[in-house]
Design an enzyme around this catalytic site. Structure first.
Site, mmCIF file in Angstrom:
data_model
loop_
_atom_site.group_PDB
_atom_site.id
_atom_site.type_symbol
_atom_site.label_atom_id
_atom_site.label_comp_id
_atom_site.label_asym_id
_atom_site.label_seq_id
_atom_site.Cartn_x
_atom_site.Cartn_y
_atom_site.Cartn_z
ATOM 1 C CG ASP A 13 5.502 14.664 65.603
ATOM 2 O OD1 ASP A 13 4.267 14.538 65.680
ATOM 3 O OD2 ASP A 13 6.060 15.626 65.035
ATOM 4 C CE1 TYR A 231 22.250 13.017 61.068
ATOM 5 C CE2 TYR A 231 20.620 11.260 61.153
ATOM 6 C CZ TYR A 231 21.236 12.342 61.728
ATOM 7 O OH TYR A 231 20.841 12.756 62.967
ATOM 8 C CE LYS A 234 18.178 18.379 60.092
ATOM 9 N NZ LYS A 234 18.516 17.301 59.127
ATOM 10 C CG ASP A 235 16.414 10.993 64.599
ATOM 11 O OD1 ASP A 235 15.951 11.217 63.467
ATOM 12 O OD2 ASP A 235 17.265 10.140 64.836
HETATM 13 P P1 13P Z 1 9.015 18.048 63.769
HETATM 14 O O1 13P Z 1 10.236 17.213 63.404
HETATM 15 O O2 13P Z 1 9.052 18.527 65.175
HETATM 16 O O3 13P Z 1 7.764 17.287 63.457
HETATM 17 O O4 13P Z 1 9.057 19.364 62.889
HETATM 18 C C1 13P Z 1 9.126 19.249 61.507
HETATM 19 C C2 13P Z 1 9.131 20.550 60.775
HETATM 20 O O5 13P Z 1 9.173 20.519 59.568
HETATM 21 C C3 13P Z 1 9.103 21.835 61.505
HETATM 22 O O6 13P Z 1 9.038 22.929 60.636
HETATM 23 MG MG MG Z 2 5.836 17.213 63.868
HETATM 24 MG MG MG Z 3 9.107 17.392 66.894
#
Ligand code: 13P
Ligand code: MG
Ligand code: MG
Ligand code: 13P
Length: 380
Positions: A13, A231, A234-235
């Site tokens: 991302d 850990y 949230k990959d």
């Molecule tokens: P992403 O991990 O998709 O960038 O999303 C992060 C987030 O905080 C969504 O609310």
């Molecule tokens: Mg994002």
């Molecule tokens: Mg994302």
């Protein structure tokens, strides 16, 4: 072709339009331009650039093996170029997953996630590419255990002689930076005893017991292997799965996603929401930054190239995979996912809507406890 082919999916991302929603099309085109050069210079053989939610996914084939410096460097260049554009355009969270400025030879630990599988191409090589947004690698553990261990999901485990031998699982302990290979069906209950704890264990790889087939599935993990003790990832992971002829059939592989399991991630990486199966087009997070999305694309790997529905001589990178979750059959799961997600949201900031304290990506608790320290009285 006897030479082993490698399929590498590397994802990151690097910025999105108006919140964590969708990369700008110019960023995707920039990645395509870099990968065209990668084909011309002989680093990779073929590619396809796609996305799920705000994550750009680079699918690449080559003959260099897993973890090859040149392939990782190419992906790194693509993401850096897209991040540069994102910064110029003042995209949201531009460069989010670029954790380091200098490339050190391997993309692992630098922000992007990678799932790579090297194998000898069979007579026909169908592959399903799962891409997830707003969740973590251990979310794949339940569907993968259904696909590769559960005969009520995969009838092939009962009636296909090679699948009948069972599968081996590489399981990672993310708290202790350890891994173990276990064997099903003999160790099914022990495997489930570990991976049921999605905060600590995750399936990284599944292997056929037939040496002629090799690896069946690989999950991308950017933080799993590097973050002992804490850990936080949230990959938004990918999972690549080889199918048919001794492996679960495509339909067996897709089936578990009809149950929209509750997975960790969603808003601020800190909530449980139901995993919503959808097309790439429908993968923009629209409800509380979600619900967490799962997409499934299908290609044949043919002579080291991705073959979808396009003409075999289509221009480089112009591919049309099968988009399995686009169809109306999956409306049922989507409806259930939305209902379950609304139900979870009604708990507001209470567990189990929010994750356990060790898993929260954001927290004010240490500050709040610090502030209240002197007012906290002992109970006799
Ligand atoms: P992403 O991990 O998709 O960038 O999303 C992060 C987030 O905080 C969504 O609310
Ligand atoms: Mg994002
Ligand atoms: Mg994302
Ligand atoms: P394979 O023999 O290729 O696994 O095919 C079985 C099948 O397609 C069942 O749906």
């Amino acid at each position: 072709m006897s030479q082993k082919v490698t399929v590498s999916v590397i994802k990151a991302d690097v910025g999105s339009v108006a919140g964590h929603s969708k990369p700008h099309p110019k960023m995707m085109r920039k990645c395509e331009e870099v990968l065209v050069e990668g084909v011309k210079s002989g680093v990779i053989n073929d590619f396809y650039v796609t996305r799920v939610g705000d994550d750009i996914n680079l699918f690449m084939t080559h003959y260099k093996g897993e973890n090859h410096k040149d392939v990782h460097s190419l992906a790194w260049t693509a993401f850096q170029s897209a991040a540069k554009l994102a910064k110029e355009m003042k995209m949201y969270a531009a460069g989010q997953d670029i954790l380091s400025d200098a490339f050190s030879g391997n993309i692992r630990g630098m922000g992007p996630g990678a799932a790579e599988v090297e194998f000898t191409e069979r007579g026909a090589e169908p592959m399903v590419f799962f891409m997830a947004d707003k969740t973590e690698p251990s979310s794949y553990s339940m569907p993968l255990s259904r696909i590769f261990m559960d005969p009520f999901t995969t009838t092939g485990l009962v009636i296909d002689p090679r699948a009948h031998e069972g599968f081996r699982f590489e399981i990672v302990d993310v708290m202790d930076s350890k891994k173990i290979v276990m064997s099903a069906p003999e160790e099914t209950y022990d495997i489930l005893s570990l991976i049921g704890d999605t905060t600590r264990y995750a399936i990284k790889r599944v292997m056929s017991k037939d040496k002629n087939i090799g690896t069946a599935c690989v999950v991308s993990t950017k933080k799993l292997n590097i973050c002992a003790g804490k850990y936080v990832g949230k990959d938004d992971p990918v999972a690549v799965v080889r199918c048919q002829s001794g492996l679960p059939a495509v339909g067996e592989v897709l089936q578990p996603f009809m149950f929209p399991a509750l997975v960790a991630g969603w808003m601020r990486g800190s909530h449980y929401g139901a995993w919503y199966p959808c097309s790439v087009e429908d993968s923009d997070p629209t409800y509380f930054d979600g619900p967490p999305r799962i997409c499934a694309l299908g290609f044949q790997i043919s002579n080291g190239r991705f073959q979808g529905l396009e003409d075999p001589d289509a221009p480089l990178g112009k591919k049309t995979p099968v988009d399995y979750f686009a169809g109306s059959v999956w409306d049922e799961a989507r409806r259930k996912a939305v209902r379950a997600s609304i139900y979870m949201r009604q708990h507001g900031p209470f567990m189990p809507s929010i994750l356990g304290p060790e898993e929260m990506e954001y927290t004010t608790r240490p500050a709040v406890l610090g502030k209240l320290k002197d007012r906290m009285e002992k109970i006799d």
